[in-house]
Design a protein around this motif. Structure first.
Motif, PDB file in Angstrom:
ATOM      1  N   THR A 142       4.123  -5.250 -12.134  1.00 50.31           N
ATOM      2  CA  THR A 142       5.211  -4.297 -11.871  1.00 50.31           C
ATOM      3  C   THR A 142       5.445  -4.148 -10.363  1.00 50.31           C
ATOM      4  O   THR A 142       6.597  -4.037  -9.928  1.00 50.31           O
ATOM      5  CB  THR A 142       4.929  -2.918 -12.504  1.00 50.31           C
ATOM      6  OG1 THR A 142       3.674  -2.429 -12.041  1.00 50.31           O
ATOM      7  CG2 THR A 142       4.936  -2.995 -14.014  1.00 50.31           C
ATOM      8  N   LEU A 143       4.379  -4.171  -9.581  1.00 47.68           N
ATOM      9  CA  LEU A 143       4.553  -4.169  -8.125  1.00 47.68           C
ATOM     10  C   LEU A 143       5.326  -5.401  -7.690  1.00 47.68           C
ATOM     11  O   LEU A 143       6.217  -5.325  -6.837  1.00 47.68           O
ATOM     12  CB  LEU A 143       3.201  -4.146  -7.408  1.00 47.68           C
ATOM     13  CG  LEU A 143       2.386  -2.867  -7.446  1.00 47.68           C
ATOM     14  CD1 LEU A 143       1.073  -3.056  -6.680  1.00 47.68           C
ATOM     15  CD2 LEU A 143       3.156  -1.690  -6.892  1.00 47.68           C
ATOM     16  N   LEU A 178       0.824  -1.216   0.000  1.00 46.44           N
ATOM     17  CA  LEU A 178       0.000   0.000   0.000  1.00 46.44           C
ATOM     18  C   LEU A 178       0.858   1.266   0.000  1.00 46.44           C
ATOM     19  O   LEU A 178       0.526   2.245  -0.670  1.00 46.44           O
ATOM     20  CB  LEU A 178      -0.948  -0.004   1.196  1.00 46.44           C
ATOM     21  CG  LEU A 178      -2.043  -1.074   1.160  1.00 46.44           C
ATOM     22  CD1 LEU A 178      -2.750  -1.156   2.504  1.00 46.44           C
ATOM     23  CD2 LEU A 178      -3.027  -0.810   0.032  1.00 46.44           C
ATOM     24  N   LEU A 179       1.973   1.234   0.712  1.00 43.33           N
ATOM     25  CA  LEU A 179       2.869   2.389   0.704  1.00 43.33           C
ATOM     26  C   LEU A 179       3.508   2.570  -0.667  1.00 43.33           C
ATOM     27  O   LEU A 179       3.649   3.696  -1.152  1.00 43.33           O
ATOM     28  CB  LEU A 179       3.934   2.253   1.791  1.00 43.33           C
ATOM     29  CG  LEU A 179       3.432   2.458   3.220  1.00 43.33           C
ATOM     30  CD1 LEU A 179       4.503   2.072   4.226  1.00 43.33           C
ATOM     31  CD2 LEU A 179       2.968   3.894   3.441  1.00 43.33           C
ATOM     32  N   ASN A 210      -6.935   4.188   0.112  1.00 40.66           N
ATOM     33  CA  ASN A 210      -7.692   5.107   0.966  1.00 40.66           C
ATOM     34  C   ASN A 210      -6.692   5.698   1.959  1.00 40.66           C
ATOM     35  O   ASN A 210      -6.473   5.162   3.046  1.00 40.66           O
ATOM     36  CB  ASN A 210      -8.823   4.379   1.696  1.00 40.66           C
ATOM     37  CG  ASN A 210      -9.901   3.926   0.750  1.00 40.66           C
ATOM     38  OD1 ASN A 210     -10.170   4.582  -0.259  1.00 40.66           O
ATOM     39  ND2 ASN A 210     -10.523   2.793   1.044  1.00 40.66           N
ATOM     40  N   LEU A 211      -6.058   6.770   1.532  1.00 42.49           N
ATOM     41  CA  LEU A 211      -4.920   7.327   2.248  1.00 42.49           C
ATOM     42  C   LEU A 211      -5.230   7.711   3.686  1.00 42.49           C
ATOM     43  O   LEU A 211      -4.430   7.451   4.590  1.00 42.49           O
ATOM     44  CB  LEU A 211      -4.356   8.525   1.479  1.00 42.49           C
ATOM     45  CG  LEU A 211      -3.002   9.015   1.942  1.00 42.49           C
ATOM     46  CD1 LEU A 211      -1.964   7.911   1.910  1.00 42.49           C
ATOM     47  CD2 LEU A 211      -2.554  10.182   1.100  1.00 42.49           C
ATOM     48  N   SER A 242     -10.336  -4.503   4.503  1.00 41.57           N
ATOM     49  CA  SER A 242      -9.994  -3.648   5.644  1.00 41.57           C
ATOM     50  C   SER A 242     -10.312  -2.179   5.419  1.00 41.57           C
ATOM     51  O   SER A 242     -10.150  -1.371   6.328  1.00 41.57           O
ATOM     52  CB  SER A 242      -8.501  -3.773   5.957  1.00 41.57           C
ATOM     53  OG  SER A 242      -8.174  -5.092   6.279  1.00 41.57           O
ATOM     54  N   GLY A 243     -10.701  -1.821   4.189  1.00 43.79           N
ATOM     55  CA  GLY A 243     -11.006  -0.426   3.888  1.00 43.79           C
ATOM     56  C   GLY A 243      -9.769   0.421   3.614  1.00 43.79           C
ATOM     57  O   GLY A 243      -9.823   1.648   3.677  1.00 43.79           O
ATOM     58  N   LEU A 244      -8.646  -0.228   3.308  1.00 39.96           N
ATOM     59  CA  LEU A 244      -7.422   0.518   3.038  1.00 39.96           C
ATOM     60  C   LEU A 244      -7.203   0.787   1.555  1.00 39.96           C
ATOM     61  O   LEU A 244      -6.296   1.529   1.183  1.00 39.96           O
ATOM     62  CB  LEU A 244      -6.211  -0.222   3.626  1.00 39.96           C
ATOM     63  CG  LEU A 244      -6.231  -0.364   5.157  1.00 39.96           C
ATOM     64  CD1 LEU A 244      -5.036  -1.174   5.633  1.00 39.96           C
ATOM     65  CD2 LEU A 244      -6.283   0.988   5.836  1.00 39.96           C
ATOM     66  N   ILE A 245      -8.024   0.158   0.705  1.00 37.20           N
ATOM     67  CA  ILE A 245      -7.974   0.412  -0.731  1.00 37.20           C
ATOM     68  C   ILE A 245      -9.413   0.405  -1.233  1.00 37.20           C
ATOM     69  O   ILE A 245     -10.285  -0.238  -0.634  1.00 37.20           O
ATOM     70  CB  ILE A 245      -7.082  -0.628  -1.462  1.00 37.20           C
ATOM     71  CG1 ILE A 245      -6.598  -0.090  -2.811  1.00 37.20           C
ATOM     72  CG2 ILE A 245      -7.767  -1.975  -1.609  1.00 37.20           C
ATOM     73  CD1 ILE A 245      -5.395  -0.820  -3.373  1.00 37.20           C
ATOM     74  N   ASP A 246      -9.672   1.110  -2.312  1.00 35.24           N
ATOM     75  CA  ASP A 246     -11.052   1.232  -2.793  1.00 35.24           C
ATOM     76  C   ASP A 246     -11.545  -0.059  -3.453  1.00 35.24           C
ATOM     77  O   ASP A 246     -10.795  -1.024  -3.600  1.00 35.24           O
ATOM     78  CB  ASP A 246     -11.199   2.434  -3.734  1.00 35.24           C
ATOM     79  CG  ASP A 246     -10.501   2.247  -5.066  1.00 35.24           C
ATOM     80  OD1 ASP A 246      -9.839   1.218  -5.291  1.00 35.24           O
ATOM     81  OD2 ASP A 246     -10.616   3.158  -5.906  1.00 35.24           O
ATOM     82  N   ALA A 247     -12.812  -0.061  -3.833  1.00 34.59           N
ATOM     83  CA  ALA A 247     -13.446  -1.265  -4.391  1.00 34.59           C
ATOM     84  C   ALA A 247     -12.787  -1.735  -5.687  1.00 34.59           C
ATOM     85  O   ALA A 247     -12.784  -2.929  -5.985  1.00 34.59           O
ATOM     86  CB  ALA A 247     -14.942  -1.019  -4.613  1.00 34.59           C
ATOM     87  N   SER A 248     -12.205  -0.813  -6.446  1.00 35.52           N
ATOM     88  CA  SER A 248     -11.536  -1.199  -7.698  1.00 35.52           C
ATOM     89  C   SER A 248     -10.162  -1.813  -7.437  1.00 35.52           C
ATOM     90  O   SER A 248      -9.533  -2.325  -8.355  1.00 35.52           O
ATOM     91  CB  SER A 248     -11.378   0.021  -8.612  1.00 35.52           C
ATOM     92  OG  SER A 248     -10.403   0.903  -8.082  1.00 35.52           O
ATOM     93  N   ARG A 249      -9.715  -1.735  -6.201  1.00 33.35           N
ATOM     94  CA  ARG A 249      -8.398  -2.230  -5.781  1.00 33.35           C
ATOM     95  C   ARG A 249      -7.268  -1.496  -6.500  1.00 33.35           C
ATOM     96  O   ARG A 249      -6.217  -2.049  -6.771  1.00 33.35           O
ATOM     97  CB  ARG A 249      -8.273  -3.745  -5.984  1.00 33.35           C
ATOM     98  CG  ARG A 249      -9.276  -4.517  -5.197  1.00 33.35           C
ATOM     99  CD  ARG A 249      -9.251  -6.012  -5.363  1.00 33.35           C
ATOM    100  NE  ARG A 249      -8.284  -6.552  -6.284  1.00 33.35           N
ATOM    101  CZ  ARG A 249      -7.735  -7.751  -6.174  1.00 33.35           C
ATOM    102  NH1 ARG A 249      -8.066  -8.524  -5.177  1.00 33.35           N
ATOM    103  NH2 ARG A 249      -6.881  -8.192  -7.060  1.00 33.35           N
TER     104      ARG A 249
END
Length: 173
Positions: free
Chosen positions: A30-31, A15-16, A63-64, A52-59
């Motif tokens: 690439t990641l 995520l970072l 969610n900064l 967990s709500g840390l990334i949006d539904a599109s992945r």
């Protein structure tokens, strides 16, 4: 069989990395290459992070605010770390940029790495591939070092690290 949706330390790394890319387009492969993590693990991370709500539904978009809240208030409890023995490695926490300019210390903290250029107390990185991944990504190195300052630093270091981390990540969005 129910899957386990609990976060893993590599999820924060991924995520970072995505956060430091800002608006730049990215792909799982690439990641995977940049972080030395398998594509299947990247995919699993994105699923856990969505749950967990840390990334949006599109992945695709972190969610900064949620990620920063987790790092500020939870990371030192969920992924704790204690400084270990003196080893050769790569600077982290207050020993790395940008905190090395703000905090003077006689003790260095490093991620163990045989080709590192500093000796200091060992801090285990969030994921084993961190030392190699940051060699080619200065932005990622800085944000991971700030996260380590939150994980192992004193209160002053933690507050400064949180402030600098917010500044760096919000400028990428």
């Amino acid at each position: 069989m129910k899957s386990n949706n609990n976060l893993k330390p590599q999820d924060i790394l991924i995520l970072l990395k995505i956060s430091t890319l800002g608006e730049q387009e990215w792909y799982q492969h690439t990641l995977s290459e940049d972080l030395n993590i398998s594509q299947s693990e990247i995919s699993e991370c994105l699923t856990r992070s969505k749950y967990s709500g840390l990334i949006d539904a599109s992945r695709k978009k972190v969610n900064l605010l949620n990620l920063l809240e987790f790092i500020q208030h939870g990371i030192k409890y969920v992924f704790p770390q204690q400084p270990g023995p003196i080893v050769r490695g790569i600077a982290t926490a207050h020993s790395a940029s940008p905190l090395d300019k703000e905090i003077q210390s006689d003790q260095n903290y490093v991620w163990p790495y045989a080709r590192g250029d500093m000796r200091g107390q060992a801090i285990q990185p969030l994921y084993k591939s961190v030392p190699k991944a940051i060699l080619k990504d200065k932005k990622l190195h800085e944000v991971l070092a700030l996260v380590d300052a939150i994980r192992v630093g004193k209160v002053r270091e933690q507050h400064l690290a949180i402030s600098l981390l917010k500044e760096r990540l919000q400028h990428t969005q």
